[in-house]
Scaffold this active site. Sequence first.
Site, PDB file in Angstrom:
ATOM      1  N   TRP A 317       0.792  -1.251   0.115  1.00 46.77           N
ATOM      2  CA  TRP A 317       0.002   0.047  -0.189  1.00 46.77           C
ATOM      3  C   TRP A 317       0.939   1.262   0.070  1.00 46.77           C
ATOM      4  CZ3 TRP A 317      -0.540   4.519   3.009  1.00 46.77           C
ATOM      5  CH2 TRP A 317      -1.372   5.100   2.829  1.00 46.77           C
ATOM      6  N   HIS A 318       2.127   1.201   0.605  1.00 47.83           N
ATOM      7  CA  HIS A 318       2.845   2.337   0.834  1.00 47.83           C
ATOM      8  C   HIS A 318       3.502   2.542  -0.547  1.00 47.83           C
ATOM      9  CE1 HIS A 318       2.202   2.036   5.084  1.00 47.83           C
ATOM     10  NE2 HIS A 318       2.551   3.469   5.187  1.00 47.83           N
ATOM     11  N   GLY A 319       3.897   1.569  -1.216  1.00 55.44           N
ATOM     12  CA  GLY A 319       4.504   1.918  -2.605  1.00 55.44           C
ATOM     13  C   GLY A 319       4.765   0.751  -3.404  1.00 55.44           C
ATOM     14  N   PHE A 450       2.241   8.323  -1.944  1.00 53.76           N
ATOM     15  CA  PHE A 450       1.531   6.732  -1.655  1.00 53.76           C
ATOM     16  C   PHE A 450       0.059   6.818  -1.784  1.00 53.76           C
ATOM     17  CE2 PHE A 450       5.031   7.329   1.740  1.00 53.76           C
ATOM     18  CZ  PHE A 450       5.963   6.720   1.040  1.00 53.76           C
TER      19      PHE A 450
END
Length: 450
Positions: A317-319, A450
């Site tokens: 989800w963050h990257g 993000f």
Amino acid sequence: MIFSSFTFLLLFMPCVLLLYRVMPRRARMPFLLAASLLFYGWGNPAWLLLILFSMLLNWGGVLVMTRGGRKPSRAALAGMIVLNLLPLLWFKYAGFLADTWRQLTGTGFEFSGPGLPAGISFFTFQAMSYVMDVYRGEAKPQKSFITFSVYLSLFPQLVAGPIVRYTDLEAQLIAHPKPEYPEMREGLRRFCTGLAKKVLLADAMGRLWGSMNGNFAEAGTLGAWTGLLAFSFQIFFDFSGYSDMAIGLCRGMGFRIPENFDRPYRARSLTEFWRRWHMTLTDWFKAYVYIPLGGSRKGRVRRDLNVLVVWALTGLWHGAGWNFVLWGLYFAVLLILEKRFLLGKPRWERIPGWIRQAFTFFAVLLGWGLFSGFGTELWKALLGGYGAASPAALLKCAAYAPMLLVCAGISFLPAPKKEPWARFAAPVLMVLCFAALAAQGYAPFVYFQF
């Protein structure tokens, strides 16, 4: 539009807050929707097509799913989740998946992927939470397209959270109360605190980190560790500052949204840390992934597997990068070990609190090293592969030492008691922020990527 830009601070924010305050009750939601779309489309009007698609898909899709008062089917829920994820997969992960496939098979072509629309991860998760809450019977379908669209696009938290569940805002959106002046003052004070975190602290720490990661051979061991410490402060003050500004702006319009940070670097375990850091994301994964997978109800092995799945997804989800997946799995393993061998054990509880806090922060600090994506060069510098430090790096570290101490004090020490004079801090902070912005310009928020 950026919260720390003069356009927002001197034009957009005061106009929206004042006009919303004097608007007739029926006009507030349409006005807020128009303001939110203007805010989102300011930098790239094409992004409006994406968020309008999400609005129509989830508003209309839920009404179709529940037509005639029937309970939505699992097939309909799965279809809605897939349709929500498709834009996210295309804009955020297509290039990453194509590159991974090419590296594994030696076939394929270079594909960088389209540009990442701001906030797509945040409003996609909000949209899916609405769909899943309706499916569970925890929320009623919203028949007003304008009301639902305001929920999905509310400009203070649209781009970088907090992630707000529909059930948290439903009653407020329907009532859309007129904000009172004490609420507006309280909200503006909170906004000024967040702006100061971003402009005065996070941006300064970002400059120090940037000067060190530009040449680890010159930074050496001392510079690399100092830079990584600065990065840990940058990402905290940048993201918690945005959350403070979002919460303050919502408060100024009469809305209350969930808190997102609770002094996380004072945590004495990683489990506690993740209850204090980005709390709305942690709650989202717990409610919609961890518990549906079985949580801790089906034995220790199943619980550990669920933790691994959740944290792999949290990393993604963050990257779109393997460093983010590795970061997520790093925390998954540590959390599993912590739950099995430390938490609740007398030998752990007997350790002084400040030592447990130091151990926890050190583990988090190493995690930020993985998160940064600088790979072997960073770890080589941290382990002494480039020597102690160059004279230039030593001078840079010494110049930033006072700011590092300020950041450390705010991060690690207990919150100060509220004093009567504290209400005068907001104007002073605003003046300092304007001075800093005039001198050095504004930097994008870290979590915009993000």
